[in-house]
Structures are given as structure tokens and as C-alpha cells.
Design a protein around this motif. Sequence first.
Motif, mmCIF file in Angstrom:
data_model
loop_
_atom_site.group_PDB
_atom_site.id
_atom_site.type_symbol
_atom_site.label_atom_id
_atom_site.label_comp_id
_atom_site.label_asym_id
_atom_site.label_seq_id
_atom_site.Cartn_x
_atom_site.Cartn_y
_atom_site.Cartn_z
ATOM 1 N N THR A 1 7.761 -1.097 3.007
ATOM 2 C CA THR A 1 7.288 -1.316 1.638
ATOM 3 C C THR A 1 6.885 -2.773 1.439
ATOM 4 N N ASP A 2 7.553 -3.684 2.122
ATOM 5 C CA ASP A 2 7.144 -5.091 2.047
ATOM 6 C C ASP A 2 5.749 -5.283 2.637
ATOM 7 N N ASP A 3 5.482 -4.595 3.746
ATOM 8 C CA ASP A 3 4.153 -4.673 4.355
ATOM 9 C C ASP A 3 3.091 -4.097 3.421
ATOM 10 N N GLU A 4 3.406 -2.982 2.759
ATOM 11 C CA GLU A 4 2.463 -2.383 1.816
ATOM 12 C C GLU A 4 2.185 -3.325 0.658
ATOM 13 N N ALA A 5 3.215 -3.970 0.142
ATOM 14 C CA ALA A 5 3.024 -4.915 -0.958
ATOM 15 C C ALA A 5 2.176 -6.101 -0.513
ATOM 16 N N LEU A 6 2.423 -6.583 0.690
ATOM 17 C CA LEU A 6 1.639 -7.692 1.217
ATOM 18 C C LEU A 6 0.178 -7.291 1.387
ATOM 19 N N LEU A 7 -0.073 -6.104 1.911
ATOM 20 C CA LEU A 7 -1.445 -5.639 2.071
ATOM 21 C C LEU A 7 -2.140 -5.491 0.723
ATOM 22 N N GLU A 8 -1.427 -4.994 -0.267
ATOM 23 C CA GLU A 8 -2.018 -4.843 -1.599
ATOM 24 C C GLU A 8 -2.338 -6.211 -2.209
ATOM 25 N N THR B 1 14.263 6.952 18.529
ATOM 26 C CA THR B 1 14.558 6.537 17.167
ATOM 27 C C THR B 1 14.004 5.140 16.888
ATOM 28 N N LYS B 2 14.171 4.217 17.809
ATOM 29 C CA LYS B 2 13.622 2.871 17.645
ATOM 30 C C LYS B 2 12.101 2.909 17.555
ATOM 31 N N THR C 1 6.344 2.725 11.624
ATOM 32 C CA THR C 1 6.026 2.896 10.210
ATOM 33 C C THR C 1 5.821 1.544 9.545
ATOM 34 N N ILE C 2 5.065 1.571 8.471
ATOM 35 C CA ILE C 2 4.831 0.361 7.693
ATOM 36 C C ILE C 2 5.890 0.312 6.583
#
Length: 98
Positions: free
Chosen positions: A33-40, A23-24, A30-31
Amino acid sequence: MDDVLAIVCIFIALPWLVMHYVTKWKTAATITTDDEALLEDLYSLAKRLDERMDTVERLVASDNPDFVPPRIQHDREVDNLPLRELEMLLAEKKGERL
């Protein structure tokens, strides 16, 4: 007593330990949503900086005819292909179509 402890360890503790770390591992892979926003944000910043570099190179080239830009050219199809793929992925994520 030792047999009971061994059975508890094999049938309860060991599977619990394995499931805990599985589980850990799955949540860490996974990435967020904060990481996705930062990448964008970083992607849009990189595009703006690329446009600024194009402007600077055009200005330098107009002053110096021997100037050859040492970086990726914006008007070459080979250099633009990965950028177009990334833009298509971002558009698909947002539900748009290019």
C-alpha cells in the motif's frame, strides 16, 4: 540412523524449505500500500508538471512563432490514450466511474 535422517530430510525438511521460499516469493511479488500511495503521488506530480510544461510551451510559442514543442502533445488522441487508461484504472480503484 542414516535412513531416518534421509526420510526426515525428504518428507519434512525439503517440503518446509520449498514452502518457505514459495511464501517469500509470493509476498515479494506484490505491491504494498505504501508503494501504491507513492505511485499515486508520483502520478499526480507528473500531471502537474505536464500542465506546467504546457504553460511554458504556450508562452514560448507566443513569443516565437517558429517554436515546435519536441515532446508529446496534449491535444493528440494517440498521446492521450495511455493517460486515459491510467486515469480509468485509478478511478476504478477508488470506486468512481468516468
